[in-house]
Design an enzyme around this catalytic site. Structure first.
Site, short mmCIF file in Angstrom:
data_model
loop_
_atom_site.label_atom_id
_atom_site.label_comp_id
_atom_site.label_asym_id
_atom_site.label_seq_id
_atom_site.Cartn_x
_atom_site.Cartn_y
_atom_site.Cartn_z
N HIS A 159 -56.44 25.17 -67.29
CA HIS A 159 -57.15 24.46 -68.35
C HIS A 159 -56.22 23.95 -69.45
O HIS A 159 -56.69 23.36 -70.44
CB HIS A 159 -58.23 25.35 -68.97
N ASP A 194 -60.22 27.26 -57.94
CA ASP A 194 -60.94 28.02 -58.95
C ASP A 194 -62.36 27.47 -59.09
O ASP A 194 -62.61 26.30 -58.83
CB ASP A 194 -60.20 27.88 -60.28
N HIS A 196 -63.90 26.79 -61.71
CA HIS A 196 -63.91 25.80 -62.77
C HIS A 196 -62.93 24.67 -62.46
O HIS A 196 -61.85 24.92 -61.92
CB HIS A 196 -63.49 26.44 -64.10
N ASP A 283 -62.73 33.17 -58.89
CA ASP A 283 -64.00 33.35 -59.58
C ASP A 283 -65.15 32.60 -58.91
O ASP A 283 -66.28 32.64 -59.40
CB ASP A 283 -63.90 32.97 -61.06
#
Length: 346
Positions: A159, A194, A196, A283
């Site tokens: 991120h 991931d 996200h 995740d």
């Protein structure tokens, strides 16, 4: 497989974060890395520390202003009377009106952090640079001839943009590794699995045609990071067509994820990648508290096996995963799948 880790990761231990209007416990706990390390040891991976590689590989991705901010943020913040223990930004630039650069640490925190999910503590700078150094070391090992190397990076990195952090990320470990691999490999693919979207990684490479970025993730129309990761985002300028987002509906399981992964692998082949970097977030697991997707343990094994099938020199960089009871088995399973064997992780 060689696996690089740092015992200093626990120095970054944010106790709380901001979510849904409340101060809540932070999910990025040192136990995440400790549990993975135990599973790697049980599976017989070669656990190693990294040689220091200095700031040059990090500075090849991140701006001087941002690095200066990260280095000094905590010390400057603590000079404010009544300030919180960790740096928490609380005022952000308005869209289209960010033409000035503030001198105040309050303004700089909002300028350089895109959310409230990455509190900066006393040791965050040292731990983040140590984490990035692991990714550089893994890239160095692949440049020297290793087929695949894993970097147990904490904090995560995907991120983090060139000049912004957020989402528990400060330095973009995977992007730093991909850039470092460009010393030898003309075309590098960076794939992010991931749950996200890797918005920071996309931002770093969005206008480039030498690094293909591919991300499989929960559809951001109603999920973090909300403002990036949509299928129509394909890159800009020279990078047009070198960015591929494969958003998946909520609760998608193994078969949907692996079908998207097959699309990703076809694109990586068409790109004629010479090397691969994997942002290995776990995740997306069905029991992860992020509640995004429903990938199983076997799904992660199959993900690792399919990525190995690309037959490319590969750096695997740890990203997310927040269930302390499942993260180690997910990571160990993905690495075992990559190596074509079983994991002993419970």
């Amino acid at each position: 497989m060689k696996a690089f880790f740092s015992p200093h990761h626990a120095g970054h231990r944010p106790s709380q974060t901001f979510r849904h209007g409340r101060i809540v416990p932070n999910r990025d706990l040192p136990a995440r890395a400790d549990n993975i390390l135990s599973a790697l040891r049980a599976d017989g991976h070669t656990l190693l520390g990294a040689a220091p590689h200095g700031m040059a590989p990090i500075a090849a991705i991140h701006t001087p202003e941002y690095l200066d901010f990260l280095r000094h943020a905590w010390g400057e913040w603590r000079k404010i009377e009544g300030a919180s223990e960790d740096v928490f930004p609380y005022i952000f630039p308005v869209r289209g009106m960010d033409h000035g650069y503030p001198t105040s640490i309050v303004g700089r925190a909002g300028y350089h952090m895109h959310d409230c999910w990455a509190p900066i503590g006393q040791h965050t700078w040292d731990v983040a640079t140590d984490s990035a150094n692991l990714a550089v070391e893994a890239a160095e090992q692949v440049l020297a001839g290793e087929r695949a190397v894993y970097a147990l990076c904490r904090p995560s990195g995907h991120h983090a943009f060139a000049d912004m952090g957020g989402g528990n990320c400060f330095l973009n470990n995977a992007a730093i590794a991909a850039q470092h691999m460009r010393q030898r490999f003309a075309r590098v693919a960076l794939i992010d699995v991931d749950v996200h979207h890797g918005n920071g990684s996309q931002g770093v490479f969005y206008r480039r045609d030498d690094v293909l970025f591919v991300s499989l993730h929960r559809d951001p129309v109603d999920y973090h990071p909300y403002f990036a990761g949509h299928a129509h985002e394909r890159g800009e300028g020279n990078g047009r067509g070198f960015n591929l987002n494969l958003p998946l509906p909520k609760a998608s399981g193994d078969e949907a994820f692996l079908a998207a992964l097959e699309t990703a692998c076809v694109r990586i082949r068409a790109f004629e990648a010479e090397a691969l970097v994997v942002s290995l977030g776990v995740d997306a697991h069905e029991a992860d508290p992020t509640e995004g997707l429903k990938v199983t343990y076997d799904g992660f094994r199959r993900i690792g096996a399919r990525l190995a099938g690309l037959n490319l020199p590969t750096v695997l960089v740890q990203e997310g995963g927040y269930n302390m009871d499942t993260i180690a088995r997910c990571v160990a399973g993905a690495l075992a799948g990559f190596e074509g064997r079983e994991t002993t992780a419970a």
